[in-house]
Write a protein that holds these residues in place. Sequence first.
Motif, PDB file in Angstrom:
ATOM      1  N   GLY A 136       0.950  -1.030   0.310  1.00 37.87           N
ATOM      2  CA  GLY A 136       0.006   0.189  -0.206  1.00 37.87           C
ATOM      3  C   GLY A 136       0.909   1.100   0.210  1.00 37.87           C
ATOM      4  O   GLY A 136       2.162   1.319   0.297  1.00 37.87           O
ATOM      5  N   LEU A 137       0.385   2.353  -0.290  1.00 35.17           N
ATOM      6  CA  LEU A 137       0.782   3.515  -0.673  1.00 35.17           C
ATOM      7  C   LEU A 137      -0.132   4.617   1.000  1.00 35.17           C
ATOM      8  O   LEU A 137      -1.421   4.192   0.260  1.00 35.17           O
ATOM      9  N   ILE A 138       0.663   5.713   1.413  1.00 37.08           N
ATOM     10  CA  ILE A 138      -0.216   6.136   2.216  1.00 37.08           C
ATOM     11  C   ILE A 138       0.096   7.884   1.721  1.00 37.08           C
ATOM     12  O   ILE A 138       1.289   7.976   1.553  1.00 37.08           O
ATOM     13  N   LEU A 139      -0.633   8.410   1.191  1.00 35.73           N
ATOM     14  CA  LEU A 139      -0.769   9.259   0.622  1.00 35.73           C
ATOM     15  C   LEU A 139      -1.462  10.867   0.897  1.00 35.73           C
ATOM     16  O   LEU A 139      -2.309  10.772   1.667  1.00 35.73           O
ATOM     17  N   MET A 140      -0.564  11.430   1.383  1.00 30.90           N
ATOM     18  CA  MET A 140      -0.266  12.759   2.682  1.00 30.90           C
ATOM     19  C   MET A 140      -0.888  14.096   1.580  1.00 30.90           C
ATOM     20  O   MET A 140      -1.420  14.652   2.145  1.00 30.90           O
ATOM     21  N   GLY A 141      -0.403  14.407   0.106  1.00 24.30           N
ATOM     22  CA  GLY A 141      -0.086  15.055  -0.359  1.00 24.30           C
ATOM     23  C   GLY A 141      -1.147  15.310  -1.344  1.00 24.30           C
ATOM     24  O   GLY A 141      -1.437  14.049  -1.565  1.00 24.30           O
ATOM     25  N   SER A 142      -1.799  16.196  -1.886  1.00 22.33           N
ATOM     26  CA  SER A 142      -2.557  16.565  -2.534  1.00 22.33           C
ATOM     27  C   SER A 142      -2.819  17.566  -4.043  1.00 22.33           C
ATOM     28  O   SER A 142      -3.631  17.329  -4.667  1.00 22.33           O
ATOM     29  N   GLY A 143      -0.952  17.283  -4.314  1.00 20.53           N
ATOM     30  CA  GLY A 143      -1.256  17.727  -5.540  1.00 20.53           C
ATOM     31  C   GLY A 143      -1.212  17.262  -6.833  1.00 20.53           C
ATOM     32  O   GLY A 143      -1.153  15.892  -6.411  1.00 20.53           O
ATOM     33  N   LEU A 144      -0.898  17.656  -7.455  1.00 19.35           N
ATOM     34  CA  LEU A 144      -0.821  17.084  -9.249  1.00 19.35           C
ATOM     35  C   LEU A 144       0.820  16.816  -9.347  1.00 19.35           C
ATOM     36  O   LEU A 144       0.143  15.059  -9.430  1.00 19.35           O
ATOM     37  N   ASP A 145       1.204  17.311  -8.458  1.00 20.64           N
ATOM     38  CA  ASP A 145       3.072  16.372  -8.345  1.00 20.64           C
ATOM     39  C   ASP A 145       2.376  14.664  -7.956  1.00 20.64           C
ATOM     40  O   ASP A 145       3.178  14.190  -8.238  1.00 20.64           O
ATOM     41  N   GLU A 146       2.269  14.945  -6.718  1.00 18.44           N
ATOM     42  CA  GLU A 146       1.840  13.645  -6.274  1.00 18.44           C
ATOM     43  C   GLU A 146       1.223  12.729  -6.974  1.00 18.44           C
ATOM     44  O   GLU A 146       1.399  11.157  -7.034  1.00 18.44           O
ATOM     45  N   ALA A 147      -0.135  13.213  -7.117  1.00 15.09           N
ATOM     46  CA  ALA A 147      -1.146  12.762  -7.463  1.00 15.09           C
ATOM     47  C   ALA A 147       0.076  11.885  -9.411  1.00 15.09           C
ATOM     48  O   ALA A 147      -0.833  10.904  -9.493  1.00 15.09           O
ATOM     49  N   SER A 148       0.443  12.634  -9.842  1.00 14.56           N
ATOM     50  CA  SER A 148       1.169  11.911 -11.218  1.00 14.56           C
ATOM     51  C   SER A 148       1.982  10.740 -10.657  1.00 14.56           C
ATOM     52  O   SER A 148       2.678   9.637 -10.816  1.00 14.56           O
ATOM     53  N   GLY A 149       2.825  10.924  -9.083  1.00 18.22           N
ATOM     54  CA  GLY A 149       3.755  10.364  -8.632  1.00 18.22           C
ATOM     55  C   GLY A 149       2.873   8.471  -8.005  1.00 18.22           C
ATOM     56  O   GLY A 149       3.481   7.315  -8.837  1.00 18.22           O
ATOM     57  N   VAL A 150       1.639   8.437  -7.488  1.00 18.57           N
ATOM     58  CA  VAL A 150       0.844   7.988  -8.009  1.00 18.57           C
ATOM     59  C   VAL A 150       0.107   6.778  -8.954  1.00 18.57           C
ATOM     60  O   VAL A 150       0.051   5.789  -8.621  1.00 18.57           O
ATOM     61  N   VAL A 151       0.283   7.670 -10.289  1.00 15.40           N
ATOM     62  CA  VAL A 151      -0.170   7.061 -11.155  1.00 15.40           C
ATOM     63  C   VAL A 151       0.873   5.451 -11.374  1.00 15.40           C
ATOM     64  O   VAL A 151       0.591   5.053 -11.821  1.00 15.40           O
ATOM     65  N   ASN A 152       2.258   6.354 -11.299  1.00 16.71           N
ATOM     66  CA  ASN A 152       3.606   5.313 -11.638  1.00 16.71           C
ATOM     67  C   ASN A 152       3.517   4.469 -10.864  1.00 16.71           C
ATOM     68  O   ASN A 152       3.656   3.563 -10.986  1.00 16.71           O
ATOM     69  N   PHE A 153       2.995   4.587  -9.871  1.00 15.43           N
ATOM     70  CA  PHE A 153       2.969   3.806  -8.237  1.00 15.43           C
ATOM     71  C   PHE A 153       1.898   2.722  -8.988  1.00 15.43           C
ATOM     72  O   PHE A 153       2.462   1.837  -9.000  1.00 15.43           O
ATOM     73  N   LEU A 154       1.111   3.072  -9.052  1.00 16.02           N
ATOM     74  CA  LEU A 154      -0.604   2.250  -9.035  1.00 16.02           C
ATOM     75  C   LEU A 154       0.056   0.928 -10.065  1.00 16.02           C
ATOM     76  O   LEU A 154      -0.344  -0.151 -10.698  1.00 16.02           O
ATOM     77  N   GLN A 155       0.963   1.651 -11.371  1.00 20.12           N
ATOM     78  CA  GLN A 155       1.222   1.058 -12.431  1.00 20.12           C
ATOM     79  C   GLN A 155       1.897   0.189 -12.819  1.00 20.12           C
ATOM     80  O   GLN A 155       2.427  -1.347 -13.154  1.00 20.12           O
ATOM     81  N   SER A 156       2.974   0.374 -11.886  1.00 18.97           N
ATOM     82  CA  SER A 156       4.117  -0.710 -11.343  1.00 18.97           C
ATOM     83  C   SER A 156       3.661  -1.586 -10.255  1.00 18.97           C
ATOM     84  O   SER A 156       5.118  -3.067 -10.008  1.00 18.97           O
ATOM     85  N   SER A 157       2.983  -1.717  -9.128  1.00 15.93           N
ATOM     86  CA  SER A 157       2.292  -2.460  -7.885  1.00 15.93           C
ATOM     87  C   SER A 157       0.509  -2.673  -8.681  1.00 15.93           C
ATOM     88  O   SER A 157      -0.191  -1.910  -8.021  1.00 15.93           O
ATOM     89  N   GLN A 158       0.715  -3.652  -9.311  1.00 11.78           N
ATOM     90  CA  GLN A 158      -0.467  -4.410  -9.616  1.00 11.78           C
ATOM     91  C   GLN A 158      -2.531  -4.893  -8.530  1.00 11.78           C
ATOM     92  O   GLN A 158      -2.884  -4.486  -8.712  1.00 11.78           O
TER      93      GLN A 158
END
Length: 570
Positions: A308-330
């Motif tokens: 899992g990923l605990i996401l504390m930031g709401s900016g677009l930069d963090e969101a783009s990192g989330v996309v990459n993470f979810l793609q590499s950790s199905q």
Amino acid sequence: MGVLCLLLDKRKQYFPLLVDIFNVTGHKLLVALEEEKAFEFLRVSSPEVLLLSIEDMDFWFKVLKSGKYITPIFFIDRYEEADKLKEYGLRDVNYVVLPFNPMELLTKIVSISKDIYEQAHLEYLGPINLLLKFLRLGKTLILTIEDEEGKCSLYLSKGAIKGSSCDIEKFKGLITKEVRIKLEPYKEEELPYKFKDNWDFISSIIYSHIPEHKVSTIKEEAQVALVEAQTVPKYKVDLSQAIELKEGLYWVGVEDNKGLFQKNSYLRIYEKDSIKVPILINVGTHQDYALIRTKLEQVVGTVDAVKGLILMGSGLDEASGVVNFLQSSQRAFVITSLNIAQKLKALGIPLSRIKTIETFPGGRLKLATGDILRFISTPFLPEAGSFVVLEESKGYLFTGKFLSSLRSIEEFNPLTDTEIEDLLLYTSLHVPSQDVLSFTLKKIVRESIACVYPMFGNPMLSESLIKEAFSKLSSIPNNFHEFDEGVILEVCESLLKLLKKRPENDEIISFFEELNQFMYIEDTKIHKVFVDIERLPSLMLGLMFNKNLEPNLIKEAIKHFYLAGIKLTI
């Protein structure tokens, strides 16, 4: 096994397409939008293939100079540009023509990576690609190339070019032709042509095809790259690697070499008997993620192991990192607040991959290991939906921007305490009001907290420091000047005097030149302001960031305004 590749994408043309393709195919892609970031990746990893535009060919030369023997694939616009590559002994495998077929690119990447020594494959790769591969792998052998007019043998021992049977001019002539290639066991012989080192040989090939006026520039830049790649970092810890902070807790963040915002990501591995639950806390931007991923893999082997990923930031930069993470950790999911989850949903992230903290009974999440994470809402610190995470058994408090601090790269160390002043300065930039801060502090001070691990800056590792920090934050005077023209101008002028005392450099000169567009300054006296005076402090600070003034000077400016009771926004 997938192939690890490095993409230098200065013009941001390729990575949106390639990231998706690589994630689907199992290959790994490190994305750098600037050369400095690319060298950071090369310091911590060993890609087999370098993807870049032919316009950035000089970067490949710098990489070779730094001792990294990575095989290039260039993006070219016209087939005529391939002729330039063949001058260096490169082959069809070393380029794709735009617009390119992704499958063609992947096929060439795999061909470069394959350990196949059949004659057809050797000749397909050509002598230069084989040489780079053997140097990278530290091989010991004799590489012989020949055609009807002659032959030349290159002697390699443990990844070092010892010498050759022909002069460099003959070798350069052969590599541009279709040649037969033979690999033989190494044997000690008296060689007629010897080289000081690998670069002595490689540079003889490269520089003969570069205009003379560019050679000195490339040599200078390559030497800088060599020093940066080989020098042990001056920080007390090697920030290019994952750092174990406590048992089962690792720093996997990204340093900011030119700024004050040292970005922390943490890998927390909860373990009991045979059960392991690795959780990533904070993910960084899409640019950061490739480096974070490399550090994650140093610890857990594969990103897919992260639950899992605990996401504390709401900016677009963090969101783009989330996309990459979810793609590499199905199989992983994101844990965040409802407010942040709604923003992720708007970006196309399915709700099935998100768990919101509001749905946990009492704000608690019990893991399979028995560990309990408690999520405490900290609204508007600094954003709606902000929260912190308390690991109840250990007393570890993971925070977002709340309790972060400003630290230059020289000051940053995830293993040592922050300074209270740096915490207060960061807070002055990001906390909307003292009332909001006080409301949250009243909730947090009741908890048993052993350590604080924030999103930015150094941690707080002792209860005494944490207690002092809470006391200082609680007593921050709520005396920011709403709008006092005289005070603002006086403080701005004192800051200009401070800057004038510093040794003059290009950054400071550029700062003053641009500042003159917003005000009329004579020496350090402000005579007329062309913008709202209320905005002047934030404008000056933003300009200091924009002009890349040294981080500690920017911190001094923030302190200047803070002590004067002037509110800043960045």
